[in-house]
Design a protein around this motif. Structure first.
Motif, PDB file in Angstrom:
ATOM      1  N   ARG A  35       0.842  -1.190   0.000  1.00  9.23           N
ATOM      2  CA  ARG A  35       0.000   0.000   0.000  1.00  9.23           C
ATOM      3  C   ARG A  35       0.890   1.257   0.000  1.00  9.23           C
ATOM      4  O   ARG A  35       1.434   1.650   1.037  1.00  9.23           O
ATOM      5  CB  ARG A  35      -0.927   0.009   1.200  1.00  9.23           C
ATOM      6  N   ARG A  36       1.029   1.845  -1.172  1.00  8.56           N
ATOM      7  CA  ARG A  36       1.838   3.063  -1.332  1.00  8.56           C
ATOM      8  C   ARG A  36       0.907   4.229  -1.680  1.00  8.56           C
ATOM      9  O   ARG A  36       0.244   4.206  -2.711  1.00  8.56           O
ATOM     10  CB  ARG A  36       2.869   2.892  -2.440  1.00  8.56           C
ATOM     11  N   ASP A  37       0.867   5.227  -0.802  1.00  9.78           N
ATOM     12  CA  ASP A  37       0.054   6.421  -1.073  1.00  9.78           C
ATOM     13  C   ASP A  37       0.583   7.565  -0.225  1.00  9.78           C
ATOM     14  O   ASP A  37       1.571   7.406   0.515  1.00  9.78           O
ATOM     15  CB  ASP A  37      -1.431   6.162  -0.809  1.00  9.78           C
ATOM     16  N   GLU A  38      -0.056   8.716  -0.304  1.00  9.43           N
ATOM     17  CA  GLU A  38       0.475   9.887   0.387  1.00  9.43           C
ATOM     18  C   GLU A  38       0.418   9.747   1.904  1.00  9.43           C
ATOM     19  O   GLU A  38       1.190  10.415   2.612  1.00  9.43           O
ATOM     20  CB  GLU A  38      -0.289  11.140  -0.054  1.00  9.43           C
ATOM     21  N   VAL A  39      -0.455   8.896   2.425  1.00 10.26           N
ATOM     22  CA  VAL A  39      -0.502   8.675   3.874  1.00 10.26           C
ATOM     23  C   VAL A  39       0.598   7.705   4.295  1.00 10.26           C
ATOM     24  O   VAL A  39       1.372   7.986   5.220  1.00 10.26           O
ATOM     25  CB  VAL A  39      -1.881   8.149   4.315  1.00 10.26           C
ATOM     26  N   THR A  40       0.686   6.567   3.620  1.00 11.61           N
ATOM     27  CA  THR A  40       1.713   5.589   4.003  1.00 11.61           C
ATOM     28  C   THR A  40       3.120   6.072   3.667  1.00 11.61           C
ATOM     29  O   THR A  40       4.091   5.582   4.243  1.00 11.61           O
ATOM     30  CB  THR A  40       1.446   4.226   3.344  1.00 11.61           C
ATOM     31  N   ASP A  41       3.242   7.047   2.753  1.00 12.94           N
ATOM     32  CA  ASP A  41       4.554   7.651   2.482  1.00 12.94           C
ATOM     33  C   ASP A  41       5.171   8.265   3.729  1.00 12.94           C
ATOM     34  O   ASP A  41       6.402   8.322   3.866  1.00 12.94           O
ATOM     35  CB  ASP A  41       4.428   8.769   1.432  1.00 12.94           C
ATOM     36  N   MET A  42       4.320   8.756   4.646  1.00 15.84           N
ATOM     37  CA  MET A  42       4.792   9.487   5.826  1.00 15.84           C
ATOM     38  C   MET A  42       4.533   8.758   7.140  1.00 15.84           C
ATOM     39  O   MET A  42       4.986   9.210   8.187  1.00 15.84           O
ATOM     40  CB  MET A  42       4.096  10.855   5.890  1.00 15.84           C
TER      41      MET A  42
END
Length: 240
Positions: free
Chosen positions: A221-228
């Protein structure tokens, strides 16, 4: 779902909880729960609608299994591992959340061999999930290892200088199936890149044959939330 949330989640816990609520896993393996007590694990699990079983660690950081249904049996392994292993049986599934030695390839191999011998069952559904800190034997990692800082390269090299993949090989030799093969890197994340990581897959779902046969999909799961939210991306799988 399995996720290393980086030293207890710290000020990222709200983002971590939001991802868990979005994904709605039936079973969740968490690693690197620095500073967590059993009570804190229960409180966090309550926020995401789950039950928690936390295994403390003597030398490293706690790990946990969270589940929608209350587990029928639980077990904590706090010895023979640099971190720990939390074991929970939910329905007909036994889940082992673990975090293998990050520093020493030979110790990591021994941990993987021992865990596999303890938990492999030919006719039962068993899943070893977590940050195994190992590179997989089906990929050429030589260039990726060369690109990381020299002081970290030895974590992934055998004494002869070749890339070390023996932890995953040991689990495969015991009969476990790497159901996430081919999903791509799980570290580093875009927002929390560290020089100890190349573009590696360190997070695994190793299934016994009866469970592996039920695997429908596995994804990172790669997205702007999991990026950080962590320096590892969560890995999600569906079985059935």
């Amino acid at each position: 779902m399995t996720w290393n949330i980086l030293v207890g989640g710290q000020d990222r816990l709200d983002a971590i909880a939001s991802v868990i609520r979005r994904e709605q896993p039936d079973v969740l393996a968490l690693q690197e729960l620095k500073g967590w007590s059993a009570r804190r694990a229960r409180d966090f699990a309550g926020q995401v609608g789950m039950h928690a079983h936390l295994a403390p660690s003597v030398f490293g950081q706690p790990v946990a299994v969270l589940s929608r249904r209350a587990p029928a049996r639980t077990r904590s392994i706090t010895w023979r591992l640099h971190h720990a292993a939390a074991v929970a049986t939910v329905g007909g599934l036994t889940v082992v959340s673990t975090h293998l030695n990050p520093f020493d390839p030979e110790r990591r191999r021994r941990e993987a061999t021992w865990l596999s011998a303890c938990f492999f069952r030919t006719r039962q559904k068993v899943l070893i999930a977590g940050d195994l800190n190992s590179l997989d034997p089906g990929t050429d990692h030589s260039e990726a290892v060369k690109r990381i800082a020299p002081r970290y390269q030895r974590r992934h090299l055998r004494p002869d200088g070749s890339v070390d993949t023996r932890a995953i090989q040991a689990m495969a030799a015991a009969g476990f199936v790497d159901v996430g093969r081919g999903i791509g890197p799980t570290v580093p994340t875009e927002g929390l890149r560290q020089d100890e990581f190349g573009d590696f897959r360190l997070d695994y779902l190793m299934a016994s044959p009866p469970l592996a046969k039920l695997a429908r999909y596995v994804s990172v799961r790669r997205d702007e939330v999991t990026d950080m939210a962590s320096d590892h991306y969560p890995v999600v799988a569906s079985f059935g």
